[in-house]
Design a protein around this motif. Structure first.
Motif, PDB file in Angstrom:
ATOM      1  N   UNK A  73      49.457  43.165  50.353  1.00 11.17           N
ATOM      2  CA  UNK A  73      49.947  43.077  51.718  1.00 11.17           C
ATOM      3  C   UNK A  73      51.409  42.669  51.644  1.00 11.17           C
ATOM      4  N   UNK A  74      52.279  43.655  51.734  1.00 13.26           N
ATOM      5  CA  UNK A  74      53.707  43.353  51.601  1.00 13.26           C
ATOM      6  C   UNK A  74      54.228  42.541  52.786  1.00 13.26           C
ATOM      7  N   UNK A  75      53.558  42.611  53.940  1.00 13.08           N
ATOM      8  CA  UNK A  75      54.004  41.821  55.088  1.00 13.08           C
ATOM      9  C   UNK A  75      53.749  40.330  54.869  1.00 13.08           C
ATOM     10  N   UNK A  76      52.724  40.041  54.059  1.00 19.06           N
ATOM     11  CA  UNK A  76      52.407  38.649  53.730  1.00 19.06           C
ATOM     12  C   UNK A  76      52.919  38.263  52.344  1.00 19.06           C
ATOM     13  N   UNK A  77      53.537  39.243  51.662  1.00 14.98           N
ATOM     14  CA  UNK A  77      54.068  38.984  50.326  1.00 14.98           C
ATOM     15  C   UNK A  77      52.990  38.443  49.384  1.00 14.98           C
ATOM     16  N   UNK A  78      51.807  39.046  49.484  1.00 10.58           N
ATOM     17  CA  UNK A  78      50.641  38.543  48.760  1.00 10.58           C
ATOM     18  C   UNK A  78      49.828  39.699  48.194  1.00 10.58           C
ATOM     19  N   UNK A  79      49.285  39.479  47.007  1.00 10.10           N
ATOM     20  CA  UNK A  79      48.352  40.414  46.383  1.00 10.10           C
ATOM     21  C   UNK A  79      47.007  39.718  46.259  1.00 10.10           C
ATOM     22  N   UNK A  80      45.954  40.471  46.458  1.00  9.73           N
ATOM     23  CA  UNK A  80      44.602  39.921  46.429  1.00  9.73           C
ATOM     24  C   UNK A  80      43.780  40.591  45.329  1.00  9.73           C
ATOM     25  N   UNK A  81      42.782  39.871  44.872  1.00  8.47           N
ATOM     26  CA  UNK A  81      41.792  40.443  43.960  1.00  8.47           C
ATOM     27  C   UNK A  81      40.418  40.048  44.472  1.00  8.47           C
ATOM     28  N   UNK A  82      39.721  41.014  45.063  1.00  7.45           N
ATOM     29  CA  UNK A  82      38.357  40.792  45.529  1.00  7.45           C
ATOM     30  C   UNK A  82      37.418  41.032  44.357  1.00  7.45           C
ATOM     31  N   UNK A  83      36.636  40.036  44.022  1.00  8.79           N
ATOM     32  CA  UNK A  83      35.743  40.115  42.873  1.00  8.79           C
ATOM     33  C   UNK A  83      34.301  40.005  43.347  1.00  8.79           C
ATOM     34  N   UNK A  84      33.549  41.050  43.147  1.00  7.73           N
ATOM     35  CA  UNK A  84      32.140  41.094  43.535  1.00  7.73           C
ATOM     36  C   UNK A  84      31.260  41.225  42.297  1.00  7.73           C
ATOM     37  N   UNK A  85      29.979  40.965  42.482  1.00  5.48           N
ATOM     38  CA  UNK A  85      28.997  41.088  41.399  1.00  5.48           C
ATOM     39  C   UNK A  85      29.469  40.371  40.140  1.00  5.48           C
ATOM     40  N   UNK A  86      29.906  39.149  40.319  1.00  7.36           N
ATOM     41  CA  UNK A  86      30.478  38.400  39.202  1.00  7.36           C
ATOM     42  C   UNK A  86      29.433  38.095  38.139  1.00  7.36           C
ATOM     43  N   UNK A  87      29.898  38.103  36.897  1.00  5.33           N
ATOM     44  CA  UNK A  87      29.045  37.864  35.743  1.00  5.33           C
ATOM     45  C   UNK A  87      29.561  36.647  34.966  1.00  5.33           C
ATOM     46  N   UNK A  88      28.723  36.010  34.189  1.00  2.00           N
ATOM     47  CA  UNK A  88      29.205  34.872  33.383  1.00  2.00           C
ATOM     48  C   UNK A  88      30.393  35.241  32.490  1.00  2.00           C
ATOM     49  N   UNK A  89      30.424  36.463  32.010  1.00  2.00           N
ATOM     50  CA  UNK A  89      31.547  36.876  31.153  1.00  2.00           C
ATOM     51  C   UNK A  89      32.859  37.061  31.904  1.00  2.00           C
ATOM     52  N   UNK A  90      32.828  36.939  33.230  1.00  4.16           N
ATOM     53  CA  UNK A  90      34.060  36.957  34.014  1.00  4.16           C
ATOM     54  C   UNK A  90      34.731  35.587  34.046  1.00  4.16           C
ATOM     55  N   UNK A  91      34.076  34.585  33.497  1.00  2.00           N
ATOM     56  CA  UNK A  91      34.641  33.241  33.477  1.00  2.00           C
ATOM     57  C   UNK A  91      35.936  33.226  32.676  1.00  2.00           C
ATOM     58  N   UNK A  92      37.005  32.756  33.305  1.00  2.00           N
ATOM     59  CA  UNK A  92      38.329  32.744  32.674  1.00  2.00           C
ATOM     60  C   UNK A  92      39.327  32.102  33.634  1.00  2.00           C
ATOM     61  N   UNK A  93      40.522  31.879  33.129  1.00  2.00           N
ATOM     62  CA  UNK A  93      41.654  31.563  34.005  1.00  2.00           C
ATOM     63  C   UNK A  93      42.286  32.892  34.391  1.00  2.00           C
ATOM     64  N   UNK A  94      42.484  33.072  35.677  1.00  2.00           N
ATOM     65  CA  UNK A  94      43.026  34.317  36.199  1.00  2.00           C
ATOM     66  C   UNK A  94      44.497  34.107  36.602  1.00  2.00           C
ATOM     67  N   UNK A  95      45.328  35.055  36.186  1.00  2.00           N
ATOM     68  CA  UNK A  95      46.753  35.003  36.437  1.00  2.00           C
ATOM     69  C   UNK A  95      47.208  36.275  37.145  1.00  2.00           C
ATOM     70  N   UNK A  96      48.233  36.132  37.985  1.00  2.00           N
ATOM     71  CA  UNK A  96      48.915  37.315  38.484  1.00  2.00           C
ATOM     72  C   UNK A  96      50.327  37.322  37.899  1.00  2.00           C
ATOM     73  N   UNK A  97      50.879  38.524  37.819  1.00  2.94           N
ATOM     74  CA  UNK A  97      52.215  38.702  37.269  1.00  2.94           C
ATOM     75  C   UNK A  97      52.872  39.878  37.963  1.00  2.94           C
ATOM     76  N   UNK A  98      54.189  39.854  38.046  1.00  2.00           N
ATOM     77  CA  UNK A  98      54.918  40.886  38.768  1.00  2.00           C
ATOM     78  C   UNK A  98      56.070  41.417  37.926  1.00  2.00           C
ATOM     79  N   UNK A  99      56.363  42.698  38.127  1.00  2.00           N
ATOM     80  CA  UNK A  99      57.481  43.317  37.427  1.00  2.00           C
ATOM     81  C   UNK A  99      58.166  44.331  38.323  1.00  2.00           C
ATOM     82  N   UNK A 100      59.503  44.364  38.299  1.00  2.00           N
ATOM     83  CA  UNK A 100      60.237  45.357  39.088  1.00  2.00           C
ATOM     84  C   UNK A 100      60.512  46.653  38.306  1.00  2.00           C
TER      85      UNK A 100
END
Length: 132
Positions: A73-100
């Motif tokens: 959502x560029x109007x909110x200057x925000x990126x989202x990650x909707x995560x469904x059907x989560x599994x134990x192997x999804x356990x982690x630290x999640x990071x976002x990163x940007x590049x021009x």
């Protein structure tokens, strides 16, 4: 100062859902492609999703395809990650990163999440734990 801040992590049961947010400050995301990465203990940082600067193209790693959805959502200057059907192997630290960089965007569009080293700007991470 360019800054990315992730939020929305937490503890969730297997099969549950979470929505992560990546809010940018000090710059506007409409000129940046953005990636979501995760790193579990003892493992390398893994690219799991990316989105083009306009939000028109999205790509995913096979490990999350069909379960996770990235949006921008560029109007909110925000990126989202909707995560469904989560599994134990999804356990982690999640990071976002940007590049021009156009090359990073091209990689995202044509191949999938670019390598972590291609991204100059990172958030501090948010913990996601999937456990019963």
């Amino acid at each position: 100062q360019l800054q990315l801040v992730e939020s929305g992590g937490g503890l969730v049961q297997p099969g549950g859902s979470l929505r992560l947010s990546c809010a940018a400050s000090g710059f506007t995301l409409d000129g940046y492609s953005v990636g979501w990465f995760r790193q579990a203990p003892g493992k390398e940082r893994e690219g799991i999703s990316c989105i083009s600067s306009t939000g028109g193209t999205r790509n995913y790693a096979d490990s999350v395809k069909g379960r996770f959805t990235i949006s921008k959502d560029n109007t909110k200057n925000t990126v989202y990650l909707q995560m469904n059907s989560l599994k134990p192997e999804d356990t982690a630290v999640y990071y976002c990163a940007a590049s021009p960089r156009a090359t990073v965007q091209a990689f995202c569009i044509l191949t999938g999440p670019p390598p972590p080293g291609d991204f100059p700007s990172w958030g501090q991470g948010t913990q996601v734990t999937v456990s019963s």
